[in-house]
Design a protein around this motif. Structure first.
Motif, PDB file in Angstrom:
ATOM      1  N   LEU A  38       3.869  -0.056  -4.619  1.00 53.20           N
ATOM      2  CA  LEU A  38       3.001  -1.202  -4.355  1.00 53.20           C
ATOM      3  C   LEU A  38       2.259  -1.075  -3.028  1.00 53.20           C
ATOM      4  O   LEU A  38       1.591  -2.009  -2.606  1.00 53.20           O
ATOM      5  N   MET A  39       2.375   0.071  -2.374  1.00 53.39           N
ATOM      6  CA  MET A  39       1.847   0.217  -1.023  1.00 53.39           C
ATOM      7  C   MET A  39       0.461   0.839  -1.013  1.00 53.39           C
ATOM      8  O   MET A  39       0.101   1.601  -1.895  1.00 53.39           O
ATOM      9  N   GLN A  40      -0.296   0.512   0.013  1.00 48.49           N
ATOM     10  CA  GLN A  40      -1.595   1.124   0.241  1.00 48.49           C
ATOM     11  C   GLN A  40      -1.566   1.829   1.598  1.00 48.49           C
ATOM     12  O   GLN A  40      -1.393   1.182   2.620  1.00 48.49           O
ATOM     13  N   ARG A  41      -1.707   3.120   1.572  1.00 47.03           N
ATOM     14  CA  ARG A  41      -1.731   3.870   2.829  1.00 47.03           C
ATOM     15  C   ARG A  41      -3.150   3.854   3.396  1.00 47.03           C
ATOM     16  O   ARG A  41      -4.122   4.071   2.663  1.00 47.03           O
ATOM     17  N   ILE A  42      -3.265   3.601   4.674  1.00 49.32           N
ATOM     18  CA  ILE A  42      -4.570   3.645   5.323  1.00 49.32           C
ATOM     19  C   ILE A  42      -5.120   5.063   5.225  1.00 49.32           C
ATOM     20  O   ILE A  42      -4.433   6.021   5.573  1.00 49.32           O
ATOM     21  N   PRO A  43      -6.336   5.237   4.741  1.00 58.62           N
ATOM     22  CA  PRO A  43      -6.899   6.602   4.616  1.00 58.62           C
ATOM     23  C   PRO A  43      -6.894   7.335   5.948  1.00 58.62           C
ATOM     24  O   PRO A  43      -7.080   6.734   7.012  1.00 58.62           O
TER      25      PRO A  43
END
Length: 334
Positions: free
Chosen positions: A131-136
Protein backbone atom coordinates in the motif's frame (compact mmCIF):
# COMPACT_ATOMS: atom_id res chain seq x y z
CA UNK A 1 -16.56 7.75 8.09
CA UNK A 2 -13.41 8.59 10.05
CA UNK A 3 -10.27 9.65 8.22
CA UNK A 4 -6.81 10.56 9.57
CA UNK A 5 -4.22 12.52 7.60
CA UNK A 6 -0.91 12.14 9.44
CA UNK A 7 1.74 14.63 8.31
CA UNK A 8 5.32 14.43 9.60
CA UNK A 9 7.51 17.47 8.94
CA UNK A 10 11.18 16.71 9.56
CA UNK A 11 13.10 19.05 11.92
CA UNK A 12 10.07 21.28 12.61
CA UNK A 13 10.77 22.74 16.05
CA UNK A 14 7.52 23.05 17.96
CA UNK A 15 8.67 25.45 20.70
CA UNK A 16 11.78 27.16 22.04
CA UNK A 17 13.34 28.50 25.21
CA UNK A 18 11.67 31.91 25.44
CA UNK A 19 14.80 33.84 26.48
CA UNK A 20 16.41 33.20 23.08
CA UNK A 21 15.80 35.87 20.43
CA UNK A 22 17.42 36.47 17.05
CA UNK A 23 19.80 39.46 17.35
CA UNK A 24 18.43 42.71 15.95
CA UNK A 25 14.84 41.40 15.89
CA UNK A 26 12.04 40.51 18.28
CA UNK A 27 11.79 37.09 16.63
CA UNK A 28 12.44 33.77 18.32
CA UNK A 29 14.27 31.04 16.45
CA UNK A 30 11.91 29.56 13.85
CA UNK A 31 9.45 27.37 15.71
CA UNK A 32 5.70 26.72 15.67
CA UNK A 33 4.79 28.12 19.08
CA UNK A 34 6.84 31.31 18.72
CA UNK A 35 5.66 32.02 15.18
CA UNK A 36 2.05 31.21 16.06
CA UNK A 37 2.17 33.73 18.90
CA UNK A 38 3.66 36.32 16.52
CA UNK A 39 0.87 35.75 13.99
CA UNK A 40 3.35 34.70 11.28
CA UNK A 41 1.87 31.31 10.35
CA UNK A 42 -1.91 31.81 9.95
CA UNK A 43 -2.64 28.33 8.61
CA UNK A 44 -0.80 26.50 11.37
CA UNK A 45 -2.61 28.91 13.69
CA UNK A 46 -5.96 27.96 12.16
CA UNK A 47 -5.31 24.32 13.02
CA UNK A 48 -4.09 25.26 16.50
CA UNK A 49 -7.02 27.56 17.25
CA UNK A 50 -9.52 24.98 16.01
CA UNK A 51 -7.75 21.93 17.35
CA UNK A 52 -5.95 20.38 20.29
CA UNK A 53 -2.40 21.70 20.52
CA UNK A 54 0.45 20.36 22.63
CA UNK A 55 2.38 23.50 23.53
CA UNK A 56 5.58 21.70 24.54
CA UNK A 57 5.94 18.21 23.12
CA UNK A 58 9.29 16.45 23.48
CA UNK A 59 11.43 13.75 21.97
CA UNK A 60 13.03 12.42 25.13
CA UNK A 61 15.36 9.94 23.43
CA UNK A 62 17.58 9.97 20.35
CA UNK A 63 17.16 12.93 18.00
CA UNK A 64 18.43 11.31 14.83
CA UNK A 65 15.83 11.48 12.09
CA UNK A 66 15.66 7.71 11.72
CA UNK A 67 15.11 7.29 15.46
CA UNK A 68 12.45 10.00 15.66
CA UNK A 69 10.59 8.49 12.72
CA UNK A 70 10.58 5.14 14.48
CA UNK A 71 8.98 6.69 17.58
CA UNK A 72 6.42 8.36 15.32
CA UNK A 73 5.67 5.02 13.63
CA UNK A 74 5.48 2.79 16.70
CA UNK A 75 4.54 4.95 19.69
CA UNK A 76 7.47 3.50 21.61
CA UNK A 77 11.09 4.37 22.21
CA UNK A 78 13.46 1.88 20.59
CA UNK A 79 16.66 0.21 21.62
CA UNK A 80 19.79 1.35 19.78
CA UNK A 81 20.29 -2.02 18.10
CA UNK A 82 16.93 -1.72 16.33
CA UNK A 83 18.00 1.40 14.45
CA UNK A 84 20.78 1.19 11.88
CA UNK A 85 24.50 0.84 11.49
CA UNK A 86 26.99 3.11 9.75
CA UNK A 87 26.22 1.72 6.29
CA UNK A 88 22.45 2.10 6.79
CA UNK A 89 21.87 -1.65 6.51
CA UNK A 90 19.18 -2.81 8.86
CA UNK A 91 19.71 -5.26 11.70
CA UNK A 92 17.42 -8.27 11.61
CA UNK A 93 16.24 -7.28 15.08
CA UNK A 94 14.19 -4.48 13.53
CA UNK A 95 12.25 -7.00 11.47
CA UNK A 96 10.77 -8.48 14.63
CA UNK A 97 8.89 -5.26 15.34
CA UNK A 98 5.48 -4.22 14.08
CA UNK A 99 4.64 -0.56 13.58
CA UNK A 100 1.19 0.92 13.88
CA UNK A 101 0.48 1.00 10.16
CA UNK A 102 1.18 -2.69 9.69
CA UNK A 103 -1.03 -3.47 12.68
CA UNK A 104 -3.81 -1.15 11.48
CA UNK A 105 -3.83 -2.74 8.02
CA UNK A 106 -5.87 -5.67 9.34
CA UNK A 107 -8.62 -3.20 10.21
CA UNK A 108 -8.44 -0.89 7.22
CA UNK A 109 -6.87 -3.08 4.48
CA UNK A 110 -6.64 -1.00 1.28
CA UNK A 111 -7.79 2.20 3.00
CA UNK A 112 -4.23 3.08 4.06
CA UNK A 113 -1.40 4.80 2.24
CA UNK A 114 2.13 5.73 3.24
CA UNK A 115 4.03 8.27 1.16
CA UNK A 116 7.57 8.42 2.47
CA UNK A 117 11.16 7.84 1.50
CA UNK A 118 14.15 5.65 2.22
CA UNK A 119 14.58 3.50 5.30
CA UNK A 120 11.16 4.22 6.89
CA UNK A 121 9.87 1.67 4.35
CA UNK A 122 11.39 -1.07 6.52
CA UNK A 123 9.37 -3.23 8.84
CA UNK A 124 9.01 -1.62 12.25
CA UNK A 125 8.41 1.77 10.63
CA UNK A 126 5.62 2.82 8.24
CA UNK A 127 5.48 -0.67 6.77
CA UNK A 128 2.53 -1.66 4.60
CA UNK A 129 4.46 -2.75 1.49
CA UNK A 130 1.56 -3.39 -0.87
CA UNK A 131 0.00 0.00 0.00
CA UNK A 132 3.06 2.26 0.02
CA UNK A 133 4.22 4.91 -2.40
CA UNK A 134 7.94 5.48 -2.58
CA UNK A 135 9.04 8.99 -3.45
CA UNK A 136 10.68 8.81 -6.91
CA UNK A 137 14.47 8.96 -6.84
CA UNK A 138 14.60 12.15 -8.89
CA UNK A 139 12.66 14.00 -6.16
CA UNK A 140 15.85 13.91 -4.10
CA UNK A 141 17.57 16.13 -6.65
CA UNK A 142 14.92 18.83 -6.26
CA UNK A 143 15.28 21.86 -4.02
CA UNK A 144 13.68 21.12 -0.63
CA UNK A 145 10.60 23.28 -1.23
CA UNK A 146 9.94 21.81 -4.69
CA UNK A 147 10.27 18.31 -3.24
CA UNK A 148 7.76 18.98 -0.46
CA UNK A 149 5.34 20.55 -2.94
CA UNK A 150 5.63 17.54 -5.22
CA UNK A 151 4.97 15.05 -2.41
CA UNK A 152 1.65 16.72 -1.67
CA UNK A 153 0.57 17.72 -5.17
CA UNK A 154 1.83 14.73 -7.17
CA UNK A 155 1.47 11.88 -4.66
CA UNK A 156 -0.76 12.62 -1.65
CA UNK A 157 -3.63 14.52 -3.21
CA UNK A 158 -3.97 12.27 -6.30
CA UNK A 159 -4.01 9.13 -4.11
CA UNK A 160 -6.76 10.59 -1.92
CA UNK A 161 -8.78 11.50 -4.99
CA UNK A 162 -8.36 8.03 -6.50
CA UNK A 163 -9.63 6.36 -3.30
CA UNK A 164 -11.99 9.17 -2.41
CA UNK A 165 -14.76 6.91 -1.08
CA UNK A 166 -12.58 4.62 0.99
CA UNK A 167 -9.34 6.17 2.25
CA UNK A 168 -9.13 6.16 6.03
CA UNK A 169 -5.49 6.66 6.98
CA UNK A 170 -2.83 8.51 4.99
CA UNK A 171 0.69 9.39 6.08
CA UNK A 172 3.06 11.74 4.29
CA UNK A 173 6.60 12.77 5.19
CA UNK A 174 8.01 16.18 4.23
CA UNK A 175 11.78 16.26 4.51
CA UNK A 176 12.53 19.79 3.28
CA UNK A 177 12.88 21.56 6.62
CA UNK A 178 15.60 19.10 7.62
CA UNK A 179 17.64 20.29 4.63
CA UNK A 180 17.32 23.96 5.63
CA UNK A 181 20.19 23.93 8.07
CA UNK A 182 23.62 25.51 8.60
CA UNK A 183 21.88 28.71 7.55
CA UNK A 184 20.33 31.78 9.21
CA UNK A 185 17.13 31.44 11.16
CA UNK A 186 16.16 34.87 9.81
CA UNK A 187 17.54 37.29 7.24
CA UNK A 188 16.22 40.68 6.11
CA UNK A 189 17.60 40.30 2.60
CA UNK A 190 15.52 38.27 0.14
CA UNK A 191 16.82 34.71 0.23
CA UNK A 192 14.11 32.60 -1.38
CA UNK A 193 11.96 30.11 0.44
CA UNK A 194 14.86 27.65 0.86
CA UNK A 195 17.29 30.27 2.19
CA UNK A 196 16.46 30.39 5.91
CA UNK A 197 14.41 28.66 8.56
CA UNK A 198 12.14 31.71 8.64
CA UNK A 199 11.28 31.66 4.95
CA UNK A 200 10.81 27.89 5.00
CA UNK A 201 8.40 28.17 7.93
CA UNK A 202 6.32 30.62 5.88
CA UNK A 203 6.49 28.27 2.89
CA UNK A 204 5.34 25.32 5.02
CA UNK A 205 2.45 27.42 6.25
CA UNK A 206 1.42 27.82 2.63
CA UNK A 207 1.48 24.03 2.19
CA UNK A 208 -0.74 23.65 5.25
CA UNK A 209 -3.18 26.05 3.57
CA UNK A 210 -3.19 23.76 0.52
CA UNK A 211 -3.99 20.73 2.70
CA UNK A 212 -6.86 22.52 4.43
CA UNK A 213 -8.27 23.85 1.15
CA UNK A 214 -7.97 20.46 -0.54
CA UNK A 215 -9.83 18.62 2.24
CA UNK A 216 -12.57 21.24 2.33
CA UNK A 217 -12.96 21.37 -1.45
CA UNK A 218 -13.32 17.59 -1.63
CA UNK A 219 -15.91 17.57 1.14
CA UNK A 220 -13.75 15.55 3.53
CA UNK A 221 -12.99 18.21 6.11
CA UNK A 222 -15.77 17.33 8.55
CA UNK A 223 -14.75 13.67 8.68
CA UNK A 224 -10.97 14.13 8.76
CA UNK A 225 -8.55 14.43 11.68
CA UNK A 226 -5.27 16.15 10.84
CA UNK A 227 -2.23 15.17 12.88
CA UNK A 228 0.98 17.17 12.40
CA UNK A 229 4.13 16.01 14.16
CA UNK A 230 7.90 16.27 13.86
CA UNK A 231 10.78 14.01 14.82
CA UNK A 232 13.17 16.57 16.34
CA UNK A 233 14.19 20.23 16.31
CA UNK A 234 17.68 21.69 15.90
CA UNK A 235 20.56 23.42 17.69
CA UNK A 236 20.66 27.23 17.81
CA UNK A 237 22.04 29.69 20.36
CA UNK A 238 23.23 26.94 22.67
CA UNK A 239 26.37 25.30 24.03
CA UNK A 240 26.35 22.81 21.15
CA UNK A 241 26.31 25.68 18.64
CA UNK A 242 29.11 27.48 20.48
CA UNK A 243 31.21 24.30 20.42
CA UNK A 244 30.81 24.32 16.62
CA UNK A 245 32.32 27.82 16.49
CA UNK A 246 29.04 29.73 15.96
CA UNK A 247 29.11 33.38 17.14
CA UNK A 248 25.41 34.29 16.96
CA UNK A 249 21.90 33.16 17.84
CA UNK A 250 21.01 33.53 14.18
CA UNK A 251 22.56 30.32 12.88
CA UNK A 252 20.90 26.89 12.69
CA UNK A 253 23.17 23.92 13.40
CA UNK A 254 21.22 20.77 12.57
CA UNK A 255 20.60 18.12 15.27
CA UNK A 256 23.84 16.31 16.09
CA UNK A 257 24.72 15.04 19.55
CA UNK A 258 24.70 16.22 22.28
CA UNK A 259 20.93 16.70 22.17
CA UNK A 260 20.87 18.11 25.69
CA UNK A 261 22.45 21.58 25.74
CA UNK A 262 22.16 24.96 27.45
CA UNK A 263 21.44 28.49 26.23
CA UNK A 264 24.71 30.25 25.36
CA UNK A 265 25.43 33.93 26.13
CA UNK A 266 27.48 35.04 23.13
CA UNK A 267 28.33 38.46 24.64
CA UNK A 268 29.81 36.94 27.78
CA UNK A 269 31.07 33.80 26.07
CA UNK A 270 29.56 31.39 28.55
CA UNK A 271 26.59 29.17 29.25
CA UNK A 272 23.61 30.68 31.04
CA UNK A 273 22.76 27.35 32.65
CA UNK A 274 19.25 27.52 31.14
CA UNK A 275 18.28 24.27 29.37
CA UNK A 276 17.93 24.76 25.63
CA UNK A 277 17.60 21.23 24.22
CA UNK A 278 16.37 22.56 20.88
CA UNK A 279 16.75 19.16 19.20
CA UNK A 280 14.16 17.66 21.54
CA UNK A 281 11.48 20.32 20.96
CA UNK A 282 9.09 18.67 18.51
CA UNK A 283 5.65 19.57 17.09
CA UNK A 284 2.31 17.89 17.87
CA UNK A 285 -1.00 19.32 16.63
CA UNK A 286 -4.32 17.46 16.42
CA UNK A 287 -6.99 19.27 14.41
CA UNK A 288 -9.45 18.87 11.52
CA UNK A 289 -13.19 19.06 11.14
CA UNK A 290 -13.76 15.63 12.69
CA UNK A 291 -12.32 16.67 16.05
CA UNK A 292 -14.93 16.77 18.80
CA UNK A 293 -15.97 20.26 19.91
CA UNK A 294 -14.74 19.69 23.47
CA UNK A 295 -11.14 19.54 22.20
CA UNK A 296 -11.20 22.51 19.84
CA UNK A 297 -9.24 25.54 20.93
CA UNK A 298 -7.77 23.60 23.84
CA UNK A 299 -4.12 23.07 24.72
CA UNK A 300 -2.06 20.51 26.57
CA UNK A 301 1.07 21.74 28.28
CA UNK A 302 3.35 18.78 27.57
CA UNK A 303 3.43 15.40 25.85
CA UNK A 304 5.99 13.11 24.23
CA UNK A 305 6.74 12.00 20.71
CA UNK A 306 5.52 8.50 21.56
CA UNK A 307 2.03 9.88 22.34
CA UNK A 308 1.28 10.59 18.68
CA UNK A 309 0.58 7.02 17.54
CA UNK A 310 -1.66 6.00 20.47
CA UNK A 311 -3.69 9.16 19.82
CA UNK A 312 -4.20 8.15 16.18
CA UNK A 313 -5.00 4.58 17.28
CA UNK A 314 -7.74 5.87 19.58
CA UNK A 315 -9.19 8.10 16.87
CA UNK A 316 -9.49 5.10 14.55
CA UNK A 317 -10.54 2.58 17.24
CA UNK A 318 -7.49 0.40 16.60
CA UNK A 319 -6.40 -1.55 19.74
CA UNK A 320 -2.67 -0.98 19.25
CA UNK A 321 -0.44 -1.27 22.33
CA UNK A 322 2.69 0.84 22.83
CA UNK A 323 4.58 2.87 25.44
CA UNK A 324 2.91 6.19 24.69
CA UNK A 325 -0.50 7.43 25.83
CA UNK A 326 -3.24 9.16 23.85
CA UNK A 327 -3.40 12.90 24.52
CA UNK A 328 -7.20 12.70 24.46
CA UNK A 329 -7.03 11.82 28.17
CA UNK A 330 -4.57 14.48 29.27
CA UNK A 331 -5.49 17.62 31.22
CA UNK A 332 -6.95 20.21 28.84
CA UNK A 333 -6.35 23.95 29.16
CA UNK A 334 -7.98 26.91 27.41
Amino acid sequence: MKRVFYLIIDQLAGHWEESVKIEGTDLPPANVKGYHEKGLIPNFSYLIDNGLWVKRPWNNQRCKTIAGLKYLATGSYSREETLYNSSSRWFLEAEKEMGFFEFAKRYYLDKITVITTGNPFCRGYFYVPELMQRIPAYYHNMAPSFRDEAVLRKLVFPWMEHFSDTWALAHAYLSGMDAITYCPSYTEAPCGRDGSKHTYMLFLDGLIEEVIRFLKTKGWWEETYIVIASDHGYHLGCTASADMGVKTNNWCCDHAEPWDCEVWDFEKGRSTGIPSNGCKRITFILSGGALEAKYRGKTIEEAEIIDVIPTIAELLDVPYECQGKSILHKQLED
